[in-house]
Design an enzyme around this catalytic site. Structure first.
Site, PDB file in Angstrom:
ATOM      1  CB  THR A 258      -0.937   0.001   1.220  1.00  0.00           C
ATOM      2  OG1 THR A 258      -0.163  -0.229   2.404  1.00  0.00           O
ATOM      3  CG2 THR A 258      -1.978  -1.092   1.108  1.00  0.00           C
ATOM      4  CG  PHE A 386      -4.857   4.407   5.790  1.00  0.00           C
ATOM      5  CD1 PHE A 386      -3.656   3.779   5.496  1.00  0.00           C
ATOM      6  CD2 PHE A 386      -4.910   5.794   5.703  1.00  0.00           C
ATOM      7  CE1 PHE A 386      -2.529   4.510   5.142  1.00  0.00           C
ATOM      8  CE2 PHE A 386      -3.785   6.526   5.342  1.00  0.00           C
ATOM      9  CZ  PHE A 386      -2.597   5.884   5.059  1.00  0.00           C
ATOM     10  CB  CYS A 393      -4.337   0.333   7.546  1.00  0.00           C
ATOM     11  SG  CYS A 393      -2.548   0.205   7.404  1.00  0.00           S
TER      12      CYS A 393
END
Length: 1047
Positions: A258, A386, A393
């Protein structure tokens, strides 16, 4: 039961398997969102999936009391931690990612970042860099070192680490398995074996890290130490080995994939938006300067944070997440019923572009929307790159700090330039999305100037080899002794680049060693050891794609920073855009002088729509060389410039032409005539795009054509050559011709030079200096004496003149050097990606008319003749080019469109209407648009009149108002499209009052005529004079009136 959830047409048994792009699902989901709106439903092999695309639904589905996160069964094969141990791991690891603990990882992060910087410095300015690949190395090594005290040393490998390669392949295959029947999967033995091998490689690295950690415990506690030795305070339990391995694998995958995507997206958006790049650079220079960034600087650069947030809004690297209702429920203000356990995919990328939250410019990169409290004032759950909630996350603080450190360090050290300035975003999807086929150059900021030669027309290079080698030119050995001269250009369509190439090619003949490069490559790096020649254009007042960063930098230079620079500027423009004519060349010329640079000659101007375009450049170039010769004490040498021709074969064998499939090769699907024999030909051509290429309604398709065969044969005959004869070229300076390799002369004449462009006064001078008879000398002198009437207006080419004067003895080398290089041609796309994301259509006029020069042969348009001759299956070098931001249909479907066009100017309007028709057929409310279309007669060239336009009229999408120039009885007595606009004044005003947007496409006369009528409306209704009415038009139509003018 509520409102039915819309769904596309499906295939029996398979459902919507073929609806989703197997390689890039997010592209398909985005197009479906544009077509069906906030929600739609797909059935994949019996598995019902609901997709939501609006902010309101994203916010509602973020209620963890009603909806739980759902993990794909295919990703569970990557050994996601089991639910019973998830909470233990979560409680153990959350403290590891506190601000204080992440700050302590700064030194290790900077260790890896320094390796990236060192690699880029060693690559040098001409090295082509794949930022997605290098950012993957950076983030994979950083998570491994910071969390596990294990060095992967990815920057010391030629290729990516085997883990990264296996991970990408594993994730891609996992995604494909979700849409593949089990019986089909079982028969794919090779794919299954590869899938198992990838999992073995992933597991092997995890085992190696764990074994190494036990054998060599680190001095300081890291995240792996916590997992191995920690005990949960609530249960007193630790994590078993299998769960530790599963968490390690999760960190290695999610912890780098990511962040590398975020960094690559951010670099892309900064390079596409020079103002944002400048503002960020200024903030870094002011607050950090030359010192290394530290943990104390994290989160203290507001503009950097805004850039990162905006990048993640447009390019959330985790672009979707899946939830499932805990009970049967209704969503969307209780409109849509969904059963318990149904997979609901939240399309974060679409929700992040919801105009209700982000405005009509939601597709634009604008960091300012995240500044000055605006980010904090966003509605709840509007920004979710996120993920969300407890299952969001966990490593967000780590990624956020790492990205800041990396971006600041890179921008401190380098000026970044796109390898292909025309590049538009392509995506690659695994677990996340990243820019694909995106390459850059990194120019060290503190070193001496370096120019990177980048072609404005990316179609001239082979994209398959773009990453391996930079462009080069063959320079004669003696060239190193010559005075350096730097030619910088800003060009989208090729005119400025062609002029710049001419200056660079002529340089050796005048005692200079020429270098040619884009303006962007010289941002903050303008040379002072030789004259700098700038040739650039304006596009509706804006710089070319490869000049935007230079202009942004130059207009913000302070003081006499450019002292020592000597320069000259020539500007290309078109007076049809009177308000912005020569704006960019003027800005560059004045800014250079204002900041200490010395102007060598007055700025030259060329009007592409005027008769003196080429003559203006010839005269300016002549004065330039005169000044440079005096300034630098150089002398002319007729031999120095020489393009040399060496005969390689007698032409007894046909040259083998290799055309390998690459990303720039599209395929012709259909080519059909739209008009009757009585009207000038117009054709509808459909292309299958190269893999990964995308477009929007309103964009252009750039075509690299070849000269008509009949003209090539004329040139061959004039020089007594066989089409199969091979030659080898060498050059004393930069050239756009293929050098130092055998090539068929017909290939050079067919694809590398313009044979039909009008001769310039410079060309006539060269012909006059060649060996001539008295008759040809007199003929050439007559042409020079009345150039505008006898040459330019009659479009007499060099080849025409040579054929009319056979006793002019001109070498082939001189002929080739006189000719401009082949230019790309841009055509408006006449389709919408909602119709077919992989195909585009063009609607073109074919230029085949009597030559105004009086010659017997008809005048043939280079590109239109090439396109007209294509057949299904032919391969074509093409590229999608974005149009201006204003020339796209608005996302608000309640806004009516007023579309005005003539002839093939219908092309973009057809794309707009096709898109709205498909949205209407998907069940969405669409405002009725007005189409004013000028052509000859209903039975001759009323393009698509009895087909799509009729269908879309019956659908309620458009009201067609034709103007038939040769059948006015069928168009309310109106001959031209501006007449029809005047006739339907009431409907025009009604559309304006309800917020309609106006789009005009056609020749300059059409655009000016339509604007004149609209200004008349304002003048009459407001009782204004001409000047006042024009000012009122500009004010009223600001943001609501867009034009696309062609000649």
């Amino acid at each position: 039961m509520g409102t039915p959830i819309p769904t596309p047409p499906a295939v029996p048994f398979l459902g919507h398997v073929n609806t989703i792009d197997k390689d890039l699902p997010m592209r398909s989901l985005g197009l479906l969102a544009r077509q069906y709106g906030e929600i739609y439903q797909l059935n994949v092999l019996g598995d019902k999936r609901v997709f939501v695309n609006s902010y309101e639904l994203q916010a509602e589905l973020s209620d963890e009391k009603r909806f739980a996160k759902k993990i794909s069964s295919n990703l569970n094969q990557a050994h996601v931690p089991e639910e019973k141990n998830w909470y233990i791991a979560h409680r153990l690891l959350m403290p590891c990612f506190s601000a204080a603990n992440v700050y302590n990882m700064t030194d290790d992060m900077m260790d890896i970042i320094s390796q990236l910087v060192l690699k880029w410095e060693r690559f040098g300015a001409k090295g082509t860099i794949d930022p997605a690949s290098d950012f993957t190395r950076l983030t994979l090594d950083a998570i491994s070192l910071c969390a596990m005290s294990y060095r992967l040393n990815s920057f010391y490998r030629e290729d990516l680490h085997p883990f990264a390669i296996a991970m990408g392949d594993f994730l891609i295959e996992s995604g494909k398995r979700a849409n593949r029947p089990a019986i089909v999967q079982s028969m794919m033995t090779g794919t299954n074996a590869k899938y198992e091998e990838d999992q073995r490689i992933l597991g092997q690295l995890v085992n190696e890290i764990l074994d190494d950690h036990r054998a060599n415990p680190p001095e300081k506690q890291d995240i792996l130490s916590v997992m191995m030795n920690g005990r949960d305070k609530e249960t007193g339990l630790g994590l078993p080995d299998e769960n530790i391995k599963a968490n390690l694998l999760t960190f290695l995958i999610a912890g780098h994939e990511t962040t590398s995507g975020m960094l690559t997206f951010t670099v892309y958006y900064l390079l596409k938006n020079p103002e944002a790049m400048r503002k960020l650079r200024e903030e870094i220079d002011a607050k950090i300067g030359d010192r290394p960034m530290t943990a104390q600087d994290v989160n203290k650069l507001p503009y950097l944070l805004a850039v990162m947030r905006e990048s993640l809004r447009l390019g959330p690297t985790a672009p979707a997440r899946t939830v499932a209702p805990l009970e049967d429920t209704f969503i969307g203000s209780k409109k849509y019923f969904v059963e318990k356990g149904t997979s609901i995919i939240i399309n974060t990328m679409a929700a992040h572009r919801d105009p209700q939250v982000w405005g009509e410019d939601a597709d634009q990169f604008r960091p300012e929307r995240m500044l000055d409290g605006k980010f904090e004032a966003l509605p709840p759950n509007a920004w979710q790159p996120f993920g969300f909630g407890m299952r969001g996350c966990i490593g967000r603080p780590f990624a956020w700090q790492e990205a800041q450190l990396a971006l600041v360090t890179v921008l401190q050290r380098f000026d970044l330039v796109m390898d292909d300035p025309t590049y538009e975003l392509e995506l690659k999807q695994t677990l996340t999305i990243k820019p694909h086929n995106f390459y850059i150059h990194a120019l060290p900021r503190k070193n001496k100037p370096r120019l990177v030669a980048l072609s404005a027309a990316s179609l001239h290079k082979d994209p398959a080899t773009a990453a391996q080698k930079a462009p080069s030119a063959t320079i004669a050995p003696d060239a190193a002794k010559l005075q350096p001269l730097y030619v910088l250009y800003g060009s989208n369509t090729g005119n400025s680049e062609s002029f710049a190439q001419r200056v660079a090619s002529d340089a050796p003949a005048h005692g200079f060693r020429g270098s040619i490069a884009t303006l962007d490559s010289a941002s903050a790096h303008i040379p002072i050891d030789g004259p700098v020649i700038v040739v650039t254009a304006s596009f509706e007042g804006q710089p070319a794609d490869n000049a935007a960063h230079f202009v942004e930098w130059l207009t913000n230079v302070q003081g006499d920073e450019l002292s020592g620079v000597k320069y000259a500027v020539f500007g290309c423009g078109n007076r049809d855009w009177q308000k912005t004519y020569q704006r960019v060349p003027t800005v560059i010329d004045e800014a250079l002088a204002a900041h200490g640079a010395e102007r060598l000659v007055e700025r030259g101007e060329g009007d592409a729509g005027g008769a003196e375009f080429f003559e203006a450049f010839d005269n300016w170039e002549k004065s330039l060389w005169e000044k440079l010769s005096k300034e630098y004490g150089t002398t002319d040498s007729a031999d120095a410039a020489g393009l040399n021709v060496k005969m390689v074969s007698p032409g007894t064998a046909r040259a083998e032409v290799l055309r390998q499939r690459d990303t720039a090769l599209g395929t012709v699907v259909l080519n059909k005539l739209l008009t009757s024999p009585n009207a000038p030909a117009k054709r509808h051509i459909e292309f299958a795009l190269p893999e990964g290429m995308t477009y929007r309604a309103g964009d252009y398709l750039a075509i690299l054509p070849v000269n008509p065969d009949v003209i090539v044969r004329r040139a061959l005959a004039r020089f007594g050559l066989s089409p199969e004869q091979e030659i080898e070229l060498s050059s004393g300076g930069p050239t756009s011709l293929p050098v130092n390799k055998p090539i068929a002369v017909s290939q050079i004449l067919g694809g590398y030079v313009e044979l039909s462009q009008p001769a310039t006064t410079r060309d006539l001078d060269i012909l006059l200096k060649a060996k001539n008879s008295e008759k040809s000398t007199q003929a050439l002198q007559a042409l020079i004496a009345n150039y505008a009437e006898k040459v330019f207006k009659k479009r007499l080419s060099v080849l025409d003149i040579l054929e009319e004067n056979p006793d002019i003895d001109l070498p082939l080398s001189t002929f080739l050097q006189m000719l401009p290089s082949m230019r790309i041609r841009q055509y408006s796309i006449s389709s919408s990606p909602l119709w077919n994301a992989q195909h585009v259509t063009l609607t073109i006029s074919v230029l085949d008319a009597p030559a105004i020069s009086g010659r017997a042969e008809p005048f043939l348009g280079v590109a239109s003749t090439y396109l007209a001759g294509l057949r299904a299956g032919d391969r074509v070098q093409l590229s999608v080019r974005a149009s201006t931001a204003a020339f796209h249909p608005p996302s608000d479907l309640a806004v009516p469109l007023v579309l005005v066009c003539a002839g093939s100017g219908l092309a973009p309007m057809r794309g707009f209407l096709q898109e709205r028709a498909l949205q209407r057929q998907a069940g969405r409310a669409v405002a009725r648009s007005l189409l004013f279309f000028g052509c000859r007669a209903p039975a001759e060239d009323f393009l698509y009149g009895d087909a799509e336009l009729k269908e879309w009229s019956e659908l309620g999408v458009v009201d067609v108002r034709p103007a038939f120039s040769r059948a006015t009885e069928h168009s309310e007595g109106c001959r031209y499209v501006q007449d029809r606009v005047r006739h339907d004044k009431a409907d025009i005003l009604r559309a304006f009052l309800v917020g309609g947007k106006f789009f005009v496409c056609g020749a300059g006369k059409v655009a000016s005529g339509v604007k004149q009528v609209l200004v008349e409306f304002i003048k009459e209704s407001r009782q204004l004079d001409d000047e006042g009415a024009l000012a009122a038009f500009d004010e009223m139509m600001n943001g609501r009136y867009a034009t696309d003018i062609f000649e």
